[in-house]
Motif scaffolding. Structure first.
Motif, PDB file in Angstrom:
ATOM      1  N   LYS A 204       0.826  -1.211   0.000  1.00  0.00           N
ATOM      2  CA  LYS A 204       0.000   0.000   0.000  1.00  0.00           C
ATOM      3  C   LYS A 204       0.859   1.259   0.000  1.00  0.00           C
ATOM      4  CE  LYS A 204      -3.612   2.413   2.611  1.00  0.00           C
ATOM      5  NZ  LYS A 204      -4.488   2.380   3.808  1.00  0.00           N
ATOM      6  N   ILE A 205       1.902   1.256   0.848  1.00  0.00           N
ATOM      7  CA  ILE A 205       2.799   2.424   0.917  1.00  0.00           C
ATOM      8  C   ILE A 205       3.572   2.573  -0.383  1.00  0.00           C
ATOM      9  CG2 ILE A 205       4.820   3.381   2.102  1.00  0.00           C
ATOM     10  CD1 ILE A 205       3.815   1.960   4.650  1.00  0.00           C
ATOM     11  N   HIS A 209       3.609   5.854  -3.287  1.00  0.00           N
ATOM     12  CA  HIS A 209       4.795   6.618  -3.685  1.00  0.00           C
ATOM     13  C   HIS A 209       5.313   6.244  -5.075  1.00  0.00           C
ATOM     14  CE1 HIS A 209       5.425   8.661   0.180  1.00  0.00           C
ATOM     15  NE2 HIS A 209       5.018   7.534   0.745  1.00  0.00           N
ATOM     16  N   VAL A 216      10.712   0.936  -0.134  1.00  0.00           N
ATOM     17  CA  VAL A 216      10.017   1.369   1.084  1.00  0.00           C
ATOM     18  C   VAL A 216      10.799   0.894   2.309  1.00  0.00           C
ATOM     19  CG1 VAL A 216       7.936   1.091   2.494  1.00  0.00           C
ATOM     20  CG2 VAL A 216       7.740   1.457   0.020  1.00  0.00           C
ATOM     21  N   TRP A 220      12.592   3.346   4.969  1.00  0.00           N
ATOM     22  CA  TRP A 220      12.217   3.212   6.389  1.00  0.00           C
ATOM     23  C   TRP A 220      13.464   3.159   7.273  1.00  0.00           C
ATOM     24  CZ3 TRP A 220      13.095  -1.243   9.459  1.00  0.00           C
ATOM     25  CH2 TRP A 220      12.435  -1.276  10.692  1.00  0.00           C
ATOM     26  N   LEU A 249       8.646   8.881   3.589  1.00  0.00           N
ATOM     27  CA  LEU A 249       7.520   8.240   4.263  1.00  0.00           C
ATOM     28  C   LEU A 249       6.948   9.188   5.314  1.00  0.00           C
ATOM     29  CD1 LEU A 249       8.947   4.635   4.813  1.00  0.00           C
ATOM     30  CD2 LEU A 249       7.728   5.549   2.835  1.00  0.00           C
ATOM     31  N   THR A 250       5.640   9.217   5.411  1.00  0.00           N
ATOM     32  CA  THR A 250       4.993  10.047   6.428  1.00  0.00           C
ATOM     33  C   THR A 250       5.150   9.395   7.800  1.00  0.00           C
ATOM     34  OG1 THR A 250       2.862   8.917   6.255  1.00  0.00           O
ATOM     35  CG2 THR A 250       3.280  10.756   4.724  1.00  0.00           C
ATOM     36  N   GLU A 252       2.795   8.485   9.694  1.00  0.00           N
ATOM     37  CA  GLU A 252       1.834   7.380   9.742  1.00  0.00           C
ATOM     38  C   GLU A 252       2.373   6.154   9.021  1.00  0.00           C
ATOM     39  OE1 GLU A 252       1.154  10.480   8.792  1.00  0.00           O
ATOM     40  OE2 GLU A 252      -0.072  11.168  10.498  1.00  0.00           O
ATOM     41  N   GLU A 253       3.027   6.376   7.885  1.00  0.00           N
ATOM     42  CA  GLU A 253       3.599   5.251   7.146  1.00  0.00           C
ATOM     43  C   GLU A 253       4.756   4.620   7.915  1.00  0.00           C
ATOM     44  OE1 GLU A 253       2.590   6.704   2.566  1.00  0.00           O
ATOM     45  OE2 GLU A 253       4.421   7.387   3.556  1.00  0.00           O
ATOM     46  N   ALA A 256       3.279   2.504  10.557  1.00  0.00           N
ATOM     47  CA  ALA A 256       2.687   1.284   9.995  1.00  0.00           C
ATOM     48  C   ALA A 256       3.763   0.224   9.726  1.00  0.00           C
ATOM     49  CB  ALA A 256       1.924   1.610   8.707  1.00  0.00           C
TER      50      ALA A 256
END
Length: 262
Positions: A204-205, A209, A216, A220, A249-250, A252-253, A256
């Motif tokens: 989803k992330i 993007h 991702v 991270w 990444l936000t 929230e991301e 997650a």
């Protein structure tokens, strides 16, 4: 590729040491494949190479470094002492330097804690090697916080880095905090082997993007200020993994992805 670096303790000559948060791992890559993969990594923009005595590829890594045309002082080079070489520290680092074709490595790690309580004696020799200018910084790999504390209390010198198996599924805030409290840079290896790259959280992330899930995972790490060293021998994947500077990444991301470790 513009990826930040983390400051390590200054080298013996007083010069600053900075460790790029994204590096290129070379475990299980040997011979011509190791040489070409490192050339591809440097071409893609990596400026941090990770090898080890036990990988058997230091000569190929060194040849690729020399023939790449990238100035030596722009590349952060790590190698490691196998625990069975305890008591032969100076000979081992000198052999690594000859194979790599460099005057000093930027980081030398104890690959695993030696058996029979020999860590402190090995660490004392690491400090001597650093003071002699053969390694600009020194650290450990696969150590626990208590083992790091043993070295620090016995010698007054704390490892600059601890390289451990790490990834989203292994995320533990207490482990991250323990390293930060000690001023030890956390470095993760096998970021993809420890991760289900098809996890819905990651897909989803990644979709949001316009990137793949591997990037991702790497992003991270970088946003947590955890050094990460992905490995590949495929030119396209090497270049793709290096391309993580164009998105963020936000909060929230990040949370997650953190949750995958719970």
């Amino acid at each position: 590729m513009t990826i930040p670096a983390l400051p390590l303790p200054k080298a013996a000559d007083g010069t600053p040491v900075e460790m790029p948060l994204l590096g290129f791992g070379t475990w299980q890559i040997r011979g011509d494949e190791a040489y070409q993969s490192v050339r591809d990594a440097l071409e893609a923009g990596y400026r941090h190479l990770d090898t080890a005595t036990m990988y058997g590829n230091e000569a190929e890594v060194g040849r690729a470094l020399r023939e790449s045309g990238v100035p030596r002082d722009e590349i952060f080079v790590t190698t490691k002492l196998p625990p069975e070489r305890a008591g032969k520290e100076r000979q081992t680092i000198e052999a690594s330097l000859r194979a790599l074709g460099v005057d000093a490595v930027d980081l030398w790690l104890i690959h695993w804690p030696p058996h029979r309580g020999r860590s402190v004696k090995v660490w004392e020799q690491f400090v001597a090697v650093r003071d002699a200018g053969l390694a600009r910084a020194i650290g450990v790999s696969n150590y626990g916080a208590d083992e790091i504390d043993e070295l620090s209390s016995a010698t007054g010198v704390t490892p600059a880095v601890n390289q451990i198996r790490f990834g989203p599924s292994l995320y533990d805030a207490a482990v991250v905090r323990a390293h930060k409290e000690r001023g030890v840079v956390l470095e993760g290896y096998s970021p993809f082997k420890t991760t289900n790259l098809n996890d819905p959280v990651l897909t989803k992330i990644a979709s949001a993007h316009g990137v793949d899930t591997a990037r991702v995972v790497l992003r991270w790490h970088v946003q947590h200020e955890i050094v990460v060293i992905p490995k590949s021998s495929t030119p396209e994947r090497i270049a793709r993994n290096a391309d993580i500077a164009g998105f963020t990444l936000t909060e929230e991301e990040m949370a997650a992805v953190d949750s995958l470790g719970r």
